[in-house]
Write a protein that holds these residues in place. Structure first.
Motif, short mmCIF file in Angstrom:
data_model
loop_
_atom_site.label_atom_id
_atom_site.label_comp_id
_atom_site.label_asym_id
_atom_site.label_seq_id
_atom_site.Cartn_x
_atom_site.Cartn_y
_atom_site.Cartn_z
N PRO A 1 -57.58 -1.79 56.30
CA PRO A 1 -58.41 -3.08 56.07
C PRO A 1 -58.97 -2.83 54.48
N GLU A 2 -58.97 -4.06 54.02
CA GLU A 2 -59.29 -4.21 52.68
C GLU A 2 -59.98 -5.49 52.44
N VAL A 3 -60.89 -5.69 51.30
CA VAL A 3 -61.68 -6.59 50.89
C VAL A 3 -61.05 -7.21 49.62
N THR A 4 -60.70 -8.60 49.33
CA THR A 4 -60.20 -8.79 48.06
C THR A 4 -61.12 -10.35 47.67
N TYR A 5 -60.97 -10.35 46.46
CA TYR A 5 -61.94 -11.37 45.63
C TYR A 5 -60.95 -12.20 44.92
N TYR B 1 -58.67 -11.51 60.53
CA TYR B 1 -59.01 -11.66 59.08
C TYR B 1 -60.66 -12.32 58.91
N VAL C 1 -64.01 -14.79 48.98
CA VAL C 1 -63.59 -13.45 49.26
C VAL C 1 -63.00 -13.18 50.81
N ASP C 2 -62.28 -12.37 50.76
CA ASP C 2 -61.41 -12.38 52.08
C ASP C 2 -61.57 -10.63 52.72
N TYR C 3 -61.56 -10.41 54.03
CA TYR C 3 -61.44 -9.27 54.39
C TYR C 3 -60.28 -9.43 55.63
N ALA C 4 -59.48 -8.51 55.27
CA ALA C 4 -58.10 -8.62 56.30
C ALA C 4 -57.96 -7.07 56.94
N ASN C 5 -57.72 -7.04 58.24
CA ASN C 5 -57.63 -5.80 59.13
C ASN C 5 -56.28 -5.64 59.29
N GLY D 1 -63.14 -14.65 56.05
CA GLY D 1 -63.07 -15.11 54.35
C GLY D 1 -64.13 -15.93 54.32
#
Length: 258
Positions: free
Chosen positions: A31-35, A70, A61-65, A72
């Motif tokens: 899992p990660e969070v990107t901006y 996901y 902002v996006d969260y992907a598992n 965002g």
């Protein structure tokens, strides 16, 4: 403003279309969070101007598992709601300077094809678009499904609410075909064609075209330039407050992802 011009400038290609939910990245190993933050010389969506040809600030902002799910959110400054009110007859005091897209979905692969299904909410914060006679609130709900095979992607979006303030438009749909061509040295070329069908408003339906050149500048920075056109540019209904929202445009932008 005529009723047929409601669609997101009615319809609100953001130049950096890859910032949107429609092009969420493949699920990571963990899992990660990107901006991301960026600026474009003007904001276009599905071919139509959202900022009357002026620059827009954008970010998300996006969260992907790793399991494929996901979530965002992505936002942009806009002007189309205010312009629609000023150009209406009679004129109306309309507000709504910010678009906030909230989305979630699931990505998976089967038989060599990558699939993406999800939900997208277009929230026009504090908008009073319904102050224009005959229009409704601009907030819109869509579900979408996309399939990618090789460099080609086909996507179908279905509105289960009224579409961008157009009254009696539930069931409207947008079909999007695109390709992502790797040119090497950090360059990619993305040709696109899309068709917006507006339920109960055939005069508002149209097709848009775009050709976008992206450049990865390294360290999270990227740049884009896009040529955009529609077959609605000669339709009077797409001129809002004296500005042709469907005319040809060249759009440039930069984005930083971290």
């Amino acid at each position: 403003m005529e009723k047929t011009m409601n669609l997101k400038s009615k319809i609100v290609l953001a130049l950096l279309a890859t910032s949107s939910a429609a092009f969420a990245q493949t699920a990571p190993v963990a899992p990660e969070v990107t901006y991301n933050v960026g600026v474009v010389s003007q904001y276009r969506y599905r071919g139509l101007a959202q900022t009357k040809g002026d620059p827009a600030l954008q970010g998300g902002v996006d969260y992907a598992n790793a399991n494929g799910f996901y979530l965002g959110a992505w936002g942009s400054t806009i002007k189309w709601i205010k312009e629609a009110g000023a150009g209406a007859s009679p004129a109306a005091d309309t507000k709504g300077p910010v678009e906030l897209d909230v989305y979630g979905g699931y990505k998976f692969e089967a038989a060599g094809v990558a699939y993406d299904v999800g939900y997208l909410r277009y929230q026009y914060v504090g908008n009073t678009y319904n102050n224009i006679s005959g229009n409704v609130n601009a907030n819109t709900d869509e579900v979408y499904g996309a399939a990618t095979y090789g460099v080609f992607t086909a996507k179908y979006s279905y509105a289960f609410s009224d579409l961008f303030g157009t009254a009696n438009s539930k069931g409207s749909a947008y079909i999007d075909l695109s390709a992502n061509l790797d040119l090497g040295n950090g360059y990619s070329l993305v040709p696109h064609v899309g068709h917006q069908k507006v339920s109960n408003s055939p005069n508002a339906s149209y097709t848009d075209f775009a050709l976008t050149l992206n450049k990865d500048l390294g360290d999270g920075l990227s740049a884009s330039v896009a040529a955009i056109s529609t077959n609605a540019k000669n339709v009077d209904a797409f001129t809002v407050n004296g500005y042709n929202t469907a005319k040809n445009a060249m759009v440039v932008g930069v984005k930083y992802s971290f």
